[in-house]
Design a protein around this motif. Structure first.
Motif, short mmCIF file in Angstrom:
data_model
loop_
_atom_site.label_atom_id
_atom_site.label_comp_id
_atom_site.label_asym_id
_atom_site.label_seq_id
_atom_site.Cartn_x
_atom_site.Cartn_y
_atom_site.Cartn_z
N UNK A 9 0.82 -1.20 0.00
CA UNK A 9 0.00 0.00 0.00
C UNK A 9 0.86 1.25 0.00
N UNK A 10 0.21 2.40 -0.15
CA UNK A 10 0.94 3.66 -0.12
C UNK A 10 0.14 4.76 -0.78
N UNK A 11 0.85 5.83 -1.07
CA UNK A 11 0.23 7.00 -1.69
C UNK A 11 0.72 7.15 -3.12
N UNK A 12 -0.18 7.54 -3.99
CA UNK A 12 0.17 7.70 -5.39
C UNK A 12 -0.73 8.76 -6.00
N UNK A 14 -3.10 10.36 -9.05
CA UNK A 14 -4.03 9.78 -10.03
C UNK A 14 -3.29 9.39 -11.31
N UNK A 15 -3.65 8.23 -11.83
CA UNK A 15 -2.97 7.72 -13.01
C UNK A 15 -1.79 6.81 -12.70
N UNK A 16 -1.39 6.79 -11.44
CA UNK A 16 -0.25 5.98 -11.04
C UNK A 16 -0.62 4.52 -10.82
N UNK A 17 0.38 3.76 -10.36
CA UNK A 17 0.20 2.33 -10.16
C UNK A 17 0.73 1.91 -8.80
N UNK A 18 0.11 0.86 -8.27
CA UNK A 18 0.58 0.20 -7.06
C UNK A 18 0.34 -1.29 -7.21
N UNK A 19 1.13 -2.04 -6.47
CA UNK A 19 0.94 -3.50 -6.47
C UNK A 19 0.81 -3.95 -5.02
N UNK A 20 -0.29 -4.62 -4.73
CA UNK A 20 -0.52 -5.19 -3.40
C UNK A 20 -0.23 -6.69 -3.43
N UNK A 21 0.36 -7.17 -2.35
CA UNK A 21 0.62 -8.60 -2.25
C UNK A 21 0.17 -9.10 -0.89
N UNK A 22 -0.22 -10.35 -0.87
CA UNK A 22 -0.67 -10.98 0.37
C UNK A 22 -0.12 -12.40 0.41
N UNK A 23 0.58 -12.71 1.49
CA UNK A 23 1.14 -14.05 1.67
C UNK A 23 0.42 -14.76 2.80
N UNK A 24 -0.04 -15.97 2.52
CA UNK A 24 -0.74 -16.76 3.52
C UNK A 24 0.20 -17.82 4.09
N UNK A 25 0.08 -18.02 5.39
CA UNK A 25 0.89 -19.07 6.03
C UNK A 25 0.08 -19.69 7.16
N UNK A 26 0.60 -20.79 7.69
CA UNK A 26 -0.10 -21.48 8.77
C UNK A 26 -0.76 -22.74 8.27
N UNK A 27 -1.92 -23.04 8.79
CA UNK A 27 -2.65 -24.26 8.42
C UNK A 27 -3.43 -24.00 7.13
N UNK A 28 -2.73 -24.14 6.00
CA UNK A 28 -3.33 -23.74 4.72
C UNK A 28 -3.20 -24.83 3.67
N UNK A 29 -3.44 -26.04 4.04
CA UNK A 29 -3.35 -27.13 3.06
C UNK A 29 -4.45 -27.08 2.02
N UNK A 30 -5.52 -26.40 2.34
CA UNK A 30 -6.64 -26.34 1.40
C UNK A 30 -7.12 -24.90 1.27
N UNK A 31 -6.54 -24.20 0.31
CA UNK A 31 -6.94 -22.81 0.08
C UNK A 31 -7.97 -22.76 -1.04
N UNK A 32 -9.05 -22.05 -0.79
CA UNK A 32 -10.07 -21.88 -1.81
C UNK A 32 -9.88 -20.54 -2.50
N UNK A 33 -10.88 -19.69 -2.39
CA UNK A 33 -10.83 -18.39 -3.04
C UNK A 33 -9.79 -17.49 -2.37
N UNK A 34 -9.20 -16.63 -3.19
CA UNK A 34 -8.28 -15.61 -2.69
C UNK A 34 -8.59 -14.31 -3.42
N UNK A 110 -4.39 2.48 0.78
CA UNK A 110 -4.06 3.01 -0.54
C UNK A 110 -4.68 4.40 -0.64
N UNK A 111 -3.85 5.39 -0.92
CA UNK A 111 -4.32 6.76 -1.05
C UNK A 111 -3.96 7.28 -2.43
N UNK A 112 -4.97 7.70 -3.18
CA UNK A 112 -4.76 8.24 -4.51
C UNK A 112 -5.17 9.71 -4.48
N UNK A 113 -4.17 10.57 -4.58
CA UNK A 113 -4.44 12.00 -4.43
C UNK A 113 -3.40 12.80 -5.17
N UNK A 114 -3.85 13.93 -5.72
CA UNK A 114 -2.92 14.83 -6.38
C UNK A 114 -2.18 15.67 -5.33
#
Length: 114
Positions: A9-12, A14-34, A110-114
């Motif tokens: 996350x962060x500030x950008x 208008x017109x800019x780009x950001x990439x969000x990531x999420x890592x799952x750990x723990x008891x996750x042998x059966x992951x469905x929707x993400x 995520x903040x999108x502001x001029x």
């Protein structure tokens, strides 16, 4: 127990780009929707993008601008956000279903502001 760690996350301008990531750990042998939800100030949480069973769904407001990807080997889900608009501002929450139960990340701003 499932742990979700979000990043990107962060500030950008208008017109800019950001990439969000999420890592799952723990008891996750059966992951469905993400995916990702977001909550704008004063509004209810809404689905942004979800991938499940090989199918990806996006809220209409982000179609053509956001791309969701999933790495099953690494148990990660990422959201590439391009052409950001001020209305994309909000807290973005990672969403992972494990053994049929919904798990949420703590959220990243995520903040999108001029």
């Amino acid at each position: 127990q499932v742990q979700l760690v979000e990043s990107g996350g962060g500030s950008v301008q208008p017109g800019g780009s950001l990439r969000l990531s999420c890592a799952a750990s723990g008891s996750i042998n059966s992951i469905g929707a993400m995916g990702w939800y977001r909550q704008a100030p004063g509004k209810q949480r809404e689905m942004v993008a979800i991938i499940s069973g090989g199918s990806t769904n996006y809220v209409d407001a982000v179609k053509g601008r956001f791309t969701l990807s999933r790495d099953n080997a690494k148990n990660t889900v990422s959201l590439q956000m391009n052409s950001l608009k001020s209305e994309d501002t909000g807290v973005y929450y990672c969403y992972v279903v494990v053994y049929g139960r919904t798990n949420w990340g703590k959220g990243t701003l995520v903040t999108v502001s001029a």
